[in-house]
Design a protein around this motif. Structure first.
Motif, mmCIF file in Angstrom:
data_model
loop_
_atom_site.group_PDB
_atom_site.id
_atom_site.type_symbol
_atom_site.label_atom_id
_atom_site.label_comp_id
_atom_site.label_asym_id
_atom_site.label_seq_id
_atom_site.Cartn_x
_atom_site.Cartn_y
_atom_site.Cartn_z
ATOM 1 N N TYR A 12 0.825 -1.200 0.000
ATOM 2 C CA TYR A 12 0.000 0.000 0.000
ATOM 3 C C TYR A 12 0.863 1.256 0.000
ATOM 4 O O TYR A 12 1.915 1.298 0.649
ATOM 5 C CB TYR A 12 -0.925 -0.006 1.224
ATOM 6 N N PHE A 22 -2.826 0.456 -4.073
ATOM 7 C CA PHE A 22 -2.056 -0.726 -3.691
ATOM 8 C C PHE A 22 -1.694 -1.527 -4.934
ATOM 9 O O PHE A 22 -2.355 -1.449 -5.972
ATOM 10 C CB PHE A 22 -2.820 -1.598 -2.687
ATOM 11 N N GLN A 61 -2.320 -0.287 5.622
ATOM 12 C CA GLN A 61 -3.608 -0.515 4.980
ATOM 13 C C GLN A 61 -4.676 0.495 5.391
ATOM 14 O O GLN A 61 -5.856 0.285 5.146
ATOM 15 C CB GLN A 61 -4.105 -1.930 5.318
#
Length: 384
Positions: free
Chosen positions: A47, A56, A101
């Motif tokens: 990411y 990503f 993330q």
């Protein structure tokens, strides 16, 4: 045929692109179901932010990588990289910012839970370690650290200050394998921001050309979490005299050690700084020392060099590149070890009086032959 792309803004973009057709990112035909994509690709996604937009990339297993190995296609150029670490460095050089993330959160799926079998028994027996961010379990702590580093960008490498006056630090060169230290200098008062690795010079130069002159390499960034400077036990002259009396150092080497030690004192820095990584569970087979040189050269860019001692074989190594079998930097490190941790020296201290006499005779002969004086440094890799 659907065109392959290697960067996505969310999972749905990936799912909708294939719609249960054969997976475009695998070498062998396999249905691109959500089960497959989560287990094989999304689980290892990287990411980052590009122009402030969270994106990503996923690993690929197509024939371009050779032998069916996982690899990465750069979405900004045509380069293919085999290792995750190299891919992260590469796309960072394109100007993106690595993230976790948080921007494109991938929740643990049923597939992952079934695959990794996270149950209470594993926690109670202590056979597995779990990631604090995503809950994935691993059989060893080393695998857990690797997962945290690659998937969550947690680069928890130690950083020690060895010279508070000049802002000189040591940190592991790599995030895997032996934790060999490198020197960096970060001093705002002296307006110095340098790493001794050429690859880091190239990175910061490239960033400056892109309009980011203050961008730091991965080693310099770690100074934000550096431990406060703690002075090591100082070298004592009586322990050096004890080594000389026991024929562990020749008289010329003793004089050289005293000279370098005095020069370091006048400069207000530590002559020998032993590098102990502490509670980071790193191998202690090899001991490392940051040793004062008072010189500025390719092998000691910040006036310090690295000395390595293998506690199993008794072999000493130094970064200096001259021709002596025993340099003053090794002798200084041996002085500190003899004083503070003599049990680690082992067979390295088993030097007879005859051997010392032969060394002194050889040094006297070389001093006569050399017009420029005694060279103080050896060739890297010689045995002390």
């Amino acid at each position: 045929m659907t065109e392959r792309i290697f960067v996505f803004v969310d999972e749905e973009e990936l799912y909708s692109m294939m719609k249960d057709l054969d997976c475009l990112y695998c070498r062998n035909p396999v249905t691109a179901s959500k089960h497959h994509l989560k287990k094989k690709h999304l689980r290892f996604a990287i990411y980052y932010k590009d122009s402030g937009i969270g994106k990503f990339s996923i690993p690929c297993y197509c024939a371009d990588g050779g032998h069916g190995r996982s690899h990465w296609h750069c979405p900004m150029c045509t380069k293919i990289l085999q290792r995750t670490k190299d891919y992260k460095i590469h796309i960072t050089n394109h100007g993106v910012e690595m993230t976790d993330q948080s921007t494109v959160e991938l929740q643990p799926s049923t597939v992952l839970l079934e695959t990794l079998q996270t149950d209470t028994d594993d926690r109670t027996t202590g056979n597995k370690s779990s990631c604090m961010k995503c809950g994935v379990h691993f059989t060893t702590t080393s695998n857990l650290r690797r997962h945290e580093r690659l998937q969550h960008c947690q680069d928890q490498q130690p950083m020690l200050c060895v010279d508070a006056k000049n802002g000189i630090y040591v940190t592991p060169k790599d995030t895997h394998g032996p934790r060999v230290p490198v020197h960096i200098q970060k001093s705002f008062s002296l307006q110095i921001l340098l790493c001794e690795l050429e690859e880091c010079w190239d990175f910061m130069k490239a960033q400056a050309q892109r309009g980011n002159p203050g961008r730091e390499c991965r080693h310099l960034i770690r100074t934000n979490l550096a431990r406060p400077y703690t002075p090591p036990p100082p070298l004592c002259v009586h322990s050096l005299e004890d080594m000389t009396c026991k024929h562990l150092l020749s008289t010329p080497h003793t004089q050289q050690c005293q000279e370098i030690h005095s020069r370091a004192g006048l400069d207000g820095v530590d002559c020998v700084y032993p590098i102990f990584w502490g509670g980071h569970e790193l191998s202690e087979r090899c001991m490392y020392f940051s040793v004062y040189t008072g010189l500025k050269d390719k092998w000691c860019q910040f006036g310090r060099t690295r000395v390595t001692f293998d506690t199993r074989s008794g072999i000493w190594k130094c970064l200096c590149d001259f021709g002596r079998s025993r340099c003053v930097h090794k002798c200084l490190s041996m002085w500190w070890l003899f004083q503070e941790r003599p049990e680690l020296l082992g067979n390295a201290l088993e030097t007879s009086a005859d051997d010392v006499g032969e060394l002194e005779e050889e040094e006297e002969e070389e001093e006569v032959e050399e017009d420029d004086g005694v060279q103080l440094c050896p060739e890297e890799g010689d045995i002390c």
